[in-house]
Design a protein around this motif. Structure first.
Motif, PDB file in Angstrom:
ATOM      1  N   PRO A  92     -15.635   4.474   6.981  1.00  0.00           N
ATOM      2  CA  PRO A  92     -14.400   5.169   7.360  1.00  0.00           C
ATOM      3  C   PRO A  92     -13.332   4.171   7.820  1.00  0.00           C
ATOM      4  N   LEU A  94      -9.204   3.839   9.078  1.00  0.00           N
ATOM      5  CA  LEU A  94      -8.126   4.596   9.695  1.00  0.00           C
ATOM      6  C   LEU A  94      -6.834   3.805   9.704  1.00  0.00           C
ATOM      7  N   GLU A  98      -4.265   8.663  11.250  1.00  0.00           N
ATOM      8  CA  GLU A  98      -5.612   9.144  11.559  1.00  0.00           C
ATOM      9  C   GLU A  98      -5.962   8.891  13.024  1.00  0.00           C
ATOM     10  N   LEU A 136     -13.344   2.671  11.570  1.00  0.00           N
ATOM     11  CA  LEU A 136     -13.589   3.672  12.605  1.00  0.00           C
ATOM     12  C   LEU A 136     -14.417   3.069  13.731  1.00  0.00           C
ATOM     13  N   LEU A 165     -14.380  12.115   9.550  1.00  0.00           N
ATOM     14  CA  LEU A 165     -14.124  10.777   9.005  1.00  0.00           C
ATOM     15  C   LEU A 165     -15.409  10.149   8.481  1.00  0.00           C
ATOM     16  N   TYR A 170     -12.424  14.248   6.024  1.00  0.00           N
ATOM     17  CA  TYR A 170     -11.223  14.318   6.856  1.00  0.00           C
ATOM     18  C   TYR A 170     -10.059  14.811   5.992  1.00  0.00           C
TER      19      TYR A 170
END
Length: 186
Positions: A92, A94, A98, A136, A165, A170
């Motif tokens: 994941p 971001l 996010e 993440l 996520l 997501y």
């Protein structure tokens, strides 16, 4: 991914540089259908591809020649890592949109202020003019320090957003590519 560093990524700028074309070409390839959008991960409304996929893209009869010097430079700039070939291999990732959703921050400028002051974890990548991209796990690993330094915000990650996520489902802010140029004006 443990022990391998972070995966190498490219945004549209880096993808274009790999093939010596103008920055908008990867978007045009997507629009024309020669580059499938599902090969990219969408982070904060922008597409990012695994570097291994981008390297192989030119080998599929599309008449593109890979610039090996750019490839070496991208790997060096991103530091120790590994070369995934498919979006499904990516952990994941971001962007600011996010992260705002993850912590339910009042606004993106709130996050930008934390980043610029050094209170937020340093980005794992700075690609294509993005405000930074984070794994993440990097963000979650910084929660205790964020909470310790916080004056007013709780910096409490939403477990439902974390799960979405991690599971690749997501659908919040930043999860889709926004229209640009003339398409955005329609």
């Amino acid at each position: 991914m443990v022990g391998r560093g972070k995966p190498y990524l490219v945004g549209t700028q880096e993808f274009a540089a790999l093939y010596g074309v103008k920055e908008q070409m990867p978007r045009q390839w997507v629009h024309r259908g020669s580059l499938a959008p599902e090969t990219a991960v969408v982070v904060s409304g922008q597409m990012y591809w695994p570097l291994g996929f981008a390297v192989e893209f030119g080998k599929t009869g599309r008449g593109k020649t890979l610039d090996e010097e750019v490839l070496v430079r991208l790997e060096r700039e991103q530091g120790p890592g590994w070369m995934p070939a498919a979006r499904e291999e990516l952990p994941p990732i971001l962007g600011q949109q996010e992260i705002v959703e993850l912590f339910h921050l009042p606004s993106q400028p709130t996050l930008v202020a934390a980043i610029e002051s050094g209170r937020f974890a340093a980005p794992d990548w700075r690609l294509g003019g993005s405000g930074g991209l984070w794994l993440l796990d990097t963000v979650l690993g910084a929660v205790a320090e964020l909470q310790e330094k916080a004056r007013t915000l709780p910096w409490e990650p939403d477990p439902e957003v974390v799960t979405a996520l991690r599971e690749g489902r997501y659908a919040g802010p930043g999860a889709v590519v926004l229209p640009r140029g003339r398409a955005a004006n329609k």
